[in-house]
Design a protein around this motif. Sequence first.
Motif, PDB file in Angstrom:
ATOM      1  N   ASP A 224       0.822  -1.205   0.000  1.00 11.22           N
ATOM      2  CA  ASP A 224       0.000   0.000   0.000  1.00 11.22           C
ATOM      3  C   ASP A 224       0.861   1.263   0.000  1.00 11.22           C
ATOM      4  O   ASP A 224       0.493   2.279  -0.610  1.00 11.22           O
ATOM      5  CB  ASP A 224      -0.940  -0.001   1.205  1.00 11.22           C
TER       6      ASP A 224
ATOM      7  N   THR B 200       0.749   4.124  -2.781  1.00  9.48           N
ATOM      8  CA  THR B 200       0.566   5.522  -2.389  1.00  9.48           C
ATOM      9  C   THR B 200       1.653   6.402  -2.993  1.00  9.48           C
ATOM     10  O   THR B 200       1.390   7.502  -3.482  1.00  9.48           O
ATOM     11  CB  THR B 200       0.571   5.644  -0.856  1.00  9.48           C
TER      12      THR B 200
ATOM     13  N   ASP C  58      -4.274  -0.574  -1.643  1.00 11.17           N
ATOM     14  CA  ASP C  58      -4.960   0.650  -1.252  1.00 11.17           C
ATOM     15  C   ASP C  58      -3.992   1.828  -1.300  1.00 11.17           C
ATOM     16  O   ASP C  58      -2.782   1.673  -1.073  1.00 11.17           O
ATOM     17  CB  ASP C  58      -5.521   0.519   0.164  1.00 11.17           C
TER      18      ASP C  58
ATOM     19  N   ARG D 276      -3.128   5.338   0.462  1.00 13.61           N
ATOM     20  CA  ARG D 276      -3.383   6.073   1.690  1.00 13.61           C
ATOM     21  C   ARG D 276      -3.836   7.493   1.363  1.00 13.61           C
ATOM     22  O   ARG D 276      -3.170   8.229   0.615  1.00 13.61           O
ATOM     23  CB  ARG D 276      -2.113   6.087   2.547  1.00 13.61           C
ATOM     24  N   GLU D 277      -4.982   7.864   1.895  1.00 13.89           N
ATOM     25  CA  GLU D 277      -5.547   9.182   1.607  1.00 13.89           C
ATOM     26  C   GLU D 277      -4.714  10.271   2.274  1.00 13.89           C
ATOM     27  O   GLU D 277      -4.272  10.158   3.400  1.00 13.89           O
ATOM     28  CB  GLU D 277      -6.986   9.267   2.107  1.00 13.89           C
TER      29      GLU D 277
END
Length: 424
Positions: A142, A146, A414, A416-417
């Motif tokens: 992730d 990102t 995913d 990471r926001e």
Amino acid sequence: MCNAGDVSKPHVVIVGGGFAGLNAADELASMGCRVTIVDRRPYTTFQPLLYQVATGGLNPGDVTYSLRSYAGRRRAKVRFRRAGVTGIDSEARVVHCDRGEPIEYDFLVLAQGAGISHFGIPGAEENTYSIYTRGQALEVRDEVMTLLDRLAVDPYREAVIVVVGGGATGVEMAGTLAEMRMQGIPIAYPDVHPSRIRVMLVEMGDAVLAPFEPDLRDYTFEQLVQRGVDVRLQTAIAEVGPDTVRFKDGETMQADLVVWAAGIGAHPIVEEWGMPQGRGGRIEVSEHLLVHGHDRIFAVGDGAIIDDNALPQQAQPAIQQGRHVAQQIKALCTGEPLRPFAYVDKGTMATIGRSAAVVQLKNGPKFTGFPAWSFWVVLHLSFLLGGRNRIQAMINLGFRYLLYPRTANSIVGDVREEPTKADE
């Protein structure tokens, strides 16, 4: 002999469901012994392929297998308890757990494996990522996703990924990241030029893959350099910051992601078990694999050390010790003498990337390139538990190595926001 159907047959508790623990359980179950495996995770992990999970080549399910399914295949012979061991009462022969009632045993096998060692380097524990567990591999995957997403939206940004440790894990991780950089990323991220991504491998010693013969080490070094890896030998890290690495020679450089593959040590909980510990916190055992000061407790695998004579913390020593400890328990059941453990070195191998690997067989041939890589793939697939895992891993690796770079399909992670302008 521990005869099946005999209610007096010994109950063996095995702490840890890794290579050592499962091979011990296999042997003991075949003798008809009652076995309970205790592990804080509900699955066993094939650690040699975790770097593929971290780089999007395999799904986590491809390299993990349910310990409940494993126990179920052996019916009543093997039970599984998901729990962490908090203490051992050797006089009462009881294992205390953080879940459920204490477990009584006749013989205890400690096969808990090892954890991560940061060697006391400031900031290393807080600011680096490792790939020794399924969860850690997913975190790295992730973070890579990102980082690439950031580069895709910011054309002026550059990124540095630092892999610490020139052993097999570090070499495999750095080599795969370099292949992603040059082959996969230009297709999946057309706005990200490979020159904006730097992959560095840092090794404290004077060579990568130190246990291998010199010509294989040289081949590995050359292959990494050809793939664009910045290999730093005889380089020690002094401190790791949130986005920097400082070396002992005084140089400080940008580091957007630091993957720690430099060493492993004992799990902190082992100190609370009251077992004698030696180098690296590993439990000290005799040549018979009995823990010093105990006649019914054995320790095997990465978390054990034979009279300060450290074996490689790899799969083969763990597998052989697991099988041997089962024979030791059989000997104690029948009154036969215990046999010293003798490790049979079958050789070692490591992959650098597609069609590039090194294989060094004990007292046999050594080879590199595509033959070594093919040997590596076949052997690792054969060791995976479960037919579904083997087939799925073969399919995913086929996409990565046979269709790359025509397709950049990879396992998606995913992102990471981060704060947006609307949040400011």
